[in-house]
Design an enzyme around this catalytic site. Structure first.
Site, PDB file in Angstrom:
ATOM      1  CG  ASP A  90      -2.864   3.481  -2.328  1.00  0.00           C
ATOM      2  OD1 ASP A  90      -3.888   2.781  -2.157  1.00  0.00           O
ATOM      3  OD2 ASP A  90      -2.285   4.077  -1.414  1.00  0.00           O
ATOM      4  CD  GLU A  91      -5.303  -1.491  -0.154  1.00  0.00           C
ATOM      5  OE1 GLU A  91      -5.719  -2.374   0.571  1.00  0.00           O
ATOM      6  OE2 GLU A  91      -5.904  -0.410  -0.315  1.00  0.00           O
ATOM      7  CG  ASP A 121      -1.932   1.110   1.232  1.00  0.00           C
ATOM      8  OD1 ASP A 121      -3.045   0.884   1.726  1.00  0.00           O
ATOM      9  OD2 ASP A 121      -1.614   2.221   0.761  1.00  0.00           O
TER      10      ASP A 121
HETATM   11  P1  TTP Z   1      -5.262   5.169   1.088  1.00  0.00           P
HETATM   12  O1  TTP Z   1      -4.243   4.126   0.781  1.00  0.00           O
HETATM   13  O2  TTP Z   1      -6.386   4.814   1.996  1.00  0.00           O
HETATM   14  O3  TTP Z   1      -4.578   6.453   1.718  1.00  0.00           O
HETATM   15  P2  TTP Z   1      -3.174   7.101   1.418  1.00  0.00           P
HETATM   16  O4  TTP Z   1      -2.377   6.297   0.456  1.00  0.00           O
HETATM   17  O5  TTP Z   1      -3.371   8.516   1.029  1.00  0.00           O
HETATM   18  O6  TTP Z   1      -2.494   7.115   2.838  1.00  0.00           O
HETATM   19  P3  TTP Z   1      -1.866   5.871   3.641  1.00  0.00           P
HETATM   20  O7  TTP Z   1      -0.417   6.215   3.805  1.00  0.00           O
HETATM   21  O8  TTP Z   1      -2.605   5.867   4.929  1.00  0.00           O
HETATM   22  O9  TTP Z   1      -2.088   4.634   2.809  1.00  0.00           O
HETATM   23  O10 TTP Z   1      -5.908   5.689  -0.249  1.00  0.00           O
HETATM   24  C1  TTP Z   1      -5.171   5.810  -1.466  1.00  0.00           C
HETATM   25  C2  TTP Z   1      -5.602   7.049  -2.196  1.00  0.00           C
HETATM   26  O11 TTP Z   1      -6.992   7.010  -2.460  1.00  0.00           O
HETATM   27  C3  TTP Z   1      -5.360   8.330  -1.423  1.00  0.00           C
HETATM   28  O12 TTP Z   1      -4.048   8.838  -1.612  1.00  0.00           O
HETATM   29  C4  TTP Z   1      -6.420   9.229  -1.963  1.00  0.00           C
HETATM   30  C5  TTP Z   1      -7.552   8.313  -2.357  1.00  0.00           C
HETATM   31  N1  TTP Z   1      -8.622   8.373  -1.352  1.00  0.00           N
HETATM   32  C6  TTP Z   1      -9.698   9.243  -1.566  1.00  0.00           C
HETATM   33  O13 TTP Z   1      -9.743   9.927  -2.593  1.00  0.00           O
HETATM   34  N2  TTP Z   1     -10.670   9.329  -0.611  1.00  0.00           N
HETATM   35  C7  TTP Z   1     -10.635   8.612   0.545  1.00  0.00           C
HETATM   36  O14 TTP Z   1     -11.542   8.729   1.405  1.00  0.00           O
HETATM   37  C8  TTP Z   1      -9.531   7.699   0.757  1.00  0.00           C
HETATM   38  C9  TTP Z   1      -9.449   6.906   2.030  1.00  0.00           C
HETATM   39  C10 TTP Z   1      -8.555   7.641  -0.212  1.00  0.00           C
HETATM   40 MG    MG Z   2      -2.154   4.201   0.686  1.00  0.00          MG
END
Ligand code: TTP
Ligand code: MG
Length: 376
Positions: free
Chosen positions: A127-128, A27
């Site tokens: 992103d995962e 992730d």
């Molecule tokens: P995430 O992997 O949940 O968040 P992140 O990568 O920004 O942070 P983390 O380090 O905690 O993993 O989500 C991936 C992307 O998806 C995030 O960068 C933006 C988008 N996203 C949204 O647009 N709305 C949301 O509510 C969430 C949770 C994510």
């Molecule tokens: Mg993320």
């Protein structure tokens, strides 16, 4: 494989691969804002918020994500952008550049796919992804994870976190506990002690509603759930009762495999001003129904379930769904059902956001799809 699981188990088919799996969940860290920092290196180290325009604190819409520096001010994904502005007016606020993030995501997914064993790769979101890797043991798998992190950093200048476990459940939970730049390995022998103290909401599928029901039964941690008599979960939860109990015991035999099917298609709208005006709300439903059907037709799917989402001015959020007895792509049907569903929410309280979503989809013809839409 799993220790301390004292509840008698139902007979289950053994894992067909007959090997101890080493599964990785990769992730990316603060994905959208990290990409913005690569594009604009002057932002590195600053609180950066990606999302709607804050308009000096009067803006509508929400935060998509923010840098870890911004998280220190309490800013989070999904928060109203006006609140984020109040928490840190000096943060750098940037609009969402989805086309850029999707391009970077595609390059990262290509890197990740190259590490998967026998194509066992599954993109979960932008992103995962899960990878089933061929490793001699968990130490070997950790070495592979370090190489993945290095390659993404070298090629994209982006940081990621990786969880490793004997199944998807454990890998997913492990990926989240040492962010950012984390690498967490949970070997089969420690799965149960890893899971036991965690709140039940760590189990995918257990949301706020299930959490509340479980709490009323005295179940708060995964240990509580694991040691609860599974037969007493069935009247309230049916098959899901067995499934969540299995997960609490660290058992998850689901395969890592790519899912090309489109699960749902939806569109949402945040009003410029909160409104309780039936005319405005119903006209907007018509417009959303039109956009949603257009998106559905593009995918080549038919729907059977229509749902609406309503968020009131105080962020109180509700959904309502109705299924029809046949597959359809009829716009009038979507508009009529959505309007019927939304009517119960039209009253004195003002509405901030409405949405229309189509689900229980099936391909209009038998051809396979390769559409992998990012819908959150
Ligand atoms: P995430 O992997 O949940 O968040 P992140 O990568 O920004 O942070 P983390 O380090 O905690 O993993 O989500 C991936 C992307 O998806 C995030 O960068 C933006 C988008 N996203 C949204 O647009 N709305 C949301 O509510 C969430 C949770 C994510
Ligand atoms: Mg993320």
């Amino acid at each position: 494989m799993v220790r301390n699981c004292t509840i008698p188990r139902r007979n289950k088919a053994p894992n067909p691969s007959c090997r101890t799996r080493t599964i990785l969940l990769v992730d990316m860290d603060s994905f959208f804002s990290s990409i913005e920092m690569v594009e604009h290196p002057e932002l590195v180290g600053l609180p950066v918020v990606v999302g709607a325009d804050p308009k000096d604190g009067t803006g509508r819409g929400v935060v998509s994500t923010c840098s870890y520096e911004a998280r220190e001010y309490g800013i989070r994904s999904g928060m109203p952008i006006s609140k984020a502005y109040r928490l840190c007016p000096d943060a750098r606020f940037l609009p969402v550049d989805m086309a850029l993030y999707q391009t970077v995501s595609a390059r990262i997914m290509k890197i990740l796919r190259s590490y998967a064993y026998a194509d066992k790769f599954q993109k979960v979101s932008i992103d995962e992804a899960f990878l089933d890797v061929k490793a001699d043991d968990f130490e070997d798998a950790a070495g592979i994870a370090r190489n993945i992190k290095k390659e993404i950093l070298a090629k994209e200048k982006l940081i990621s976190s990786i969880g490793i476990g004997p199944n998807k459940l454990v890998a997913k939970i492990a990926s989240d506990i040492q962010k950012p730049d984390g690498l967490t390995v949970v070997t089969p022998g420690v799965v149960q002690e890893f899971l036991d103290p965690m709140p039940v909401t760590k189990i995918p599928g257990i949301g706020k509603k299930t959490e509340k029901t479980l709490k009323s039964m005295g179940i708060e941690t995964i240990r509580d759930l694991r040691t609860y008599d599974v037969r007493k979960l069935v009247p309230g939860f049916g098959k899901w009762g067995y499934q969540m109990h299995d997960l609490a015991c660290g058992i998850d035999e689901s395969e890592v495999k790519e899912d090309f099917t489109v699960k749902s298609v939806g569109r949402e709208l945040t009003f410029d001003e909160d409104t309780a005006d039936p005319g405005v709300i119903l006209d907007s439903i018509d417009a959303l129904a039109g956009e949603t059907i257009a998106a559905l037709i593009e995918t080549g799917y038919l729907f059977r379930t229509v749902s609406v989402k309503v968020r009131f001015e105080d962020f109180d959020t509700h959904t309502r769904a109705r299924s029809i007895g046949f597959m359809s792509s009829d716009l009038k049907l979507v508009a009529d059902i959505s309007k019927k569903l939304v009517r119960e929410f039209i009253g004195e309280k003002k509405i901030r956001l409405i949405g229309v979503r189509l689900s229980s989809l099936r391909k209009a013809d038998t051809r396979q799809t390769s559409i992998d839409e990012f819908i959150r």
